[in-house]
Design an enzyme around this catalytic site. Structure first.
Site, short mmCIF file in Angstrom:
data_model
loop_
_atom_site.label_atom_id
_atom_site.label_comp_id
_atom_site.label_asym_id
_atom_site.label_seq_id
_atom_site.Cartn_x
_atom_site.Cartn_y
_atom_site.Cartn_z
N GLU A 274 -1.39 -14.80 -35.57
CA GLU A 274 -2.21 -15.48 -36.55
C GLU A 274 -3.47 -16.24 -36.14
O GLU A 274 -3.77 -17.52 -36.32
CB GLU A 274 -1.21 -16.60 -37.49
N GLU B 174 6.03 -11.07 -40.11
CA GLU B 174 6.68 -12.31 -40.48
C GLU B 174 6.77 -12.30 -42.01
O GLU B 174 5.72 -12.22 -42.49
CB GLU B 174 6.19 -13.29 -39.92
#
Length: 512
Positions: free
Chosen positions: A160, A277
């Protein structure tokens, strides 16, 4: 209530994108007994293919070890913990989905960290040294586990980077440089190793086009793309927990599909896409994760997600997880499918139910998935009460579903039907724990009770099989299902082959 007639002809294949990968707490935690016992249970009953987590290169794993002593100076790469963890994974039948991060302190350009365990989020102070580290890790893995094996392990670059909390200043240019250096280092080890990214969090649409342009214009290797998906809003903090609003479940599927839409027309459009995820809430202290609602919410996502992505990885398999510190209570809103000490949550049961489905899809609707096993003809029905997120009307206390299900014709005219139920009260250890008084540290007896009360409610019966009018060797079983609030149900239907001896007379057995 109208009865849904399930076709006898298969409409497609279910696939295993839903269990291709599962998330985990940081790499170091895999050394713990509780963690390994939880993973062993999940592998026996669900059988994930890959496992992904943070912290492979963080200092608590001890890979990057510079030294300067007694006239000797250099860097040693140590794999003591890496080997123990990967050995354990492979012994349990799951492969690592390698995430390269976070930055070793001795190689970091700054001191910014994330999480209670302080993963360093800054770029390397020396990109050449970072590339040597990447090559050393992969060469060691190949030496230990074999090239053909490691070629099957995806290598993901960072986590991220569009978020300030995970990448210093969310600096896009700096991440692109890291990605380029890393991807080329991976390919220097072996051209067939799989490398990808950019591992974006939700809400990063503006990163996809620049990433595609960057890797294309500079001929940077990319074998797959990856993204994360969550549907929770901003966190309302309370001591040791949060509350958050949830968007509808359909939003997760929209997030899964979004990268392909944004990459249409680019060389990256047809690459495998991994959601490395996903969950409802992105917080490891949101009680939603412990509830039956979470299972009902995710049921349509598991049923349909494989239509739009190559894999989607539930975050995470276990509550052995410490991003915001050591949990202060047994149930604490952790991400895990399992609590500490292997108490199954309702969402765990959803996954275990999916693991028992057949390969042929016969029907799929807003509240059901019907499959058939290739080899045995066994028919399975997964049913759930639809839920709609925070802004939807409250769900009723029951949900009804009627199906006409095709089965092989039975000589005795009956089918054996086994049903498993999870809802707000049944198969729900979180509910039982609340009734118990929410003990922060359950006693051994309380743990045993919670494990027992976490088991789905089970019933067994037989149903008449109505022969098909065309006499084609098939028949039908009518199912009338009533689910409890936030219920998820698995029904397995097998043809009865009656082997009762002719001399038995049950009417003479008391209690029958």
């Amino acid at each position: 209530m109208n009865r849904i007639v399930v076709p006898a002809q298969a409409a497609g294949r279910l696939g295993d994108a839903w269990r291709h990968c599962v998330g985990t707490g940081r790499f170091n935690l895999a050394l713990r007994q509780d963690y390994q016992e939880s993973l062993a249970l999940a592998q026996r009953e669900i059988g994930f293919r890959y496992i992904r987590g943070h912290g492979l290169l963080s200092d608590d794993v001890g890979v990057f070890r510079p030294y300067d002593a007694a006239g000797h100076r250099g860097t040693r790469y140590a794999f003591t913990y890496v080997d123990q963890v990967v050995d354990a994974y492979l012994s349990l039948g799951v492969k690592p989905f390698l995430e390269l991060g976070f930055m070793p302190e001795a190689l970091a350009s700054g001191t910014d960290t994330v999480f209670w365990w302080k993963g360093n989020i800054t770029p390397p102070r020396d990109h050449s040294e970072w590339a040597r580290l990447v090559r050393a890790v992969l060469r060691h893995l190949i030496d230990r586990y074999g090239l053909s094996e490691v070629r099957t392990w995806p290598v993901e670059v960072w986590n991220e980077p569009n978020l300030h909390v995970f990448w210093k200043d969310a600096d896009q240019e700096a991440y692109f440089r890291l990605y380029e250096v890393t991807a080329k280092a991976v390919k220097e080890v072996d051209a067939e190793l799989q490398v990808g990214g950019p591992v974006l969090s939700p809400g990063a649409d503006d990163w996809w086009e620049p990433f595609a342009e960057f890797v294309t214009s500079r001929d940077v290797p990319v074998d797959f793309t990856s993204v994360h998906a969550y549907t929770s809003g901003p966190a309302e903090h309370v001591p040791f927990g949060v509350y958050q609003a949830l968007r509808p479940p359909r939003n997760l599927l929209e997030q899964f599909a979004r990268p392909k839409e944004l990459l249409a027309g680019t060389p990256l459009a047809d690459l495998p896409l991994h959601v490395s995820e996903f969950n409802t809430s992105y917080r490891p202290d949101n009680p939603i994760h412990d509830t039956a609602y979470n299972a009902a919410y995710l049921a349509p996502v598991l049923a349909e997600g494989g239509d739009v992505v190559d894999s989607f990885s539930y975050w995470t398999f276990s509550d052995v997880f410490e991003e915001v510190g050591i949990p202060t209570s047994f149930f604490h809103g952790g991400f895990g499918l399992l609590t500490h000490r292997q108490v199954r949550k309702p969402t765990y049961h959803l996954y275990a139910f999916m693991a028992r489905m057949g390969q042929e899809i016969l029907a799929r609707g807003a509240d059901h998935l019907v499959t058939r096993d290739d080899a045995t003809g066994r028919v399975t029905v997964l049913a759930w009460q639809p839920v709609g997120g925070t802004d939807a009307p409250a769900e009723p206390d029951r949900h009804e579903l009627s199906l006409s299900v095709p089965v092989p014709a039975a000589a005795g005219g009956r089918a054996f039907v086994v049903r498993y139920d999870v809802d707000t009260e049944r198969g729900n250890a979180w509910h039982a724990w609340g009734e118990m008084g929410r003990p922060a540290s359950p006693s051994s007896r309380q743990l045993d009770l919670l494990r027992d009360l976490a088991e789905p409610a089970r019933t067994a019966s037989s149903s008449p099989v109505t022969p098909a009018p065309d006499g084609a060797g098939t028949g039908r079983v009518d199912l009338d299902l009533v689910l409890g609030r936030h219920g998820v149900t698995l029904v397995e239907i097998d043809v009865v082959r009656d082997e009762t001896p002719e001399w038995l007379d049950d009417s003479r057995v008391l209690g029958t």
